[in-house]
Design a protein around this motif. Structure first.
Motif, PDB file in Angstrom:
ATOM      1  N   ARG A   1       0.840  -1.203   0.000  1.00  0.00           N
ATOM      2  CA  ARG A   1       0.000   0.000   0.000  1.00  0.00           C
ATOM      3  C   ARG A   1       0.876   1.255   0.000  1.00  0.00           C
ATOM      4  O   ARG A   1       0.622   2.191  -0.749  1.00  0.00           O
TER       5      ARG A   1
ATOM      6  N   TYR B   1      -5.657   3.520  -3.553  1.00  0.00           N
ATOM      7  CA  TYR B   1      -6.221   2.866  -2.374  1.00  0.00           C
ATOM      8  C   TYR B   1      -6.147   1.362  -2.588  1.00  0.00           C
ATOM      9  O   TYR B   1      -6.524   0.867  -3.647  1.00  0.00           O
TER      10      TYR B   1
ATOM     11  N   GLN C   1      -7.222  -2.353  -0.829  1.00  0.00           N
ATOM     12  CA  GLN C   1      -7.998  -3.060   0.188  1.00  0.00           C
ATOM     13  C   GLN C   1      -7.914  -4.548  -0.097  1.00  0.00           C
ATOM     14  O   GLN C   1      -7.887  -4.964  -1.265  1.00  0.00           O
TER      15      GLN C   1
ATOM     16  N   ILE D   1     -12.468  -7.479   2.525  1.00  0.00           N
ATOM     17  CA  ILE D   1     -12.972  -6.235   3.128  1.00  0.00           C
ATOM     18  C   ILE D   1     -13.796  -5.467   2.100  1.00  0.00           C
ATOM     19  O   ILE D   1     -14.877  -4.958   2.395  1.00  0.00           O
ATOM     20  N   PHE D   2     -13.289  -5.413   0.866  1.00  0.00           N
ATOM     21  CA  PHE D   2     -14.012  -4.721  -0.205  1.00  0.00           C
ATOM     22  C   PHE D   2     -15.397  -5.348  -0.391  1.00  0.00           C
ATOM     23  O   PHE D   2     -16.397  -4.654  -0.478  1.00  0.00           O
TER      24      PHE D   2
END
Length: 103
Positions: free
Chosen positions: A75, A90, A92, A96-97
């Motif tokens: 990241r 970004y 993820q 989680i997405f």
């Protein structure tokens, strides 16, 4: 015909990440971000991008199973590369997405 009450098992997201890139359009954004992923052994499994007026957007799904970095390190590298070309990046984990976008 499939039974509408039986939910199909979702594919594994163990090694999947969703990367979103947004910013003002300019030459080299895709090259900058995808080369950073290649340098870190992230396989791009799906990619879409769109120019909305003067703005660039891109969403990638990547497989990080061979990436030697932690997600926080990846990241950080993507964020630094994004700053070099004037976009925000970004990252993820796919689970989680999915959880955030499930109805």
């Amino acid at each position: 015909m499939s039974d509408p009450l039986v939910f199909e098992e979702e594919p594994s997201t163990e090694h999947k990440v969703v990367i979103t890139v947004v910013g003002k359009d300019r030459i080299g954004i895709i090259a900058a971000i995808t080369s950073c992923l290649a340098e870190n052994q992230v396989n791009i499994e799906d990619i879409t991008q769109k120019i909305l007026g003067e703005y660039f957007t891109m969403i990638l799904v990547g497989d990080v199973s061979k990436c030697p970095l932690s997600l926080s390190e990846l990241r950080r590298k993507l964020s630094e590369r994004g700053k070099e070309v004037g976009v925000r990046v970004y990252l993820q984990h796919a689970s989680i997405f999915r959880a955030m976008h499930r109805i």
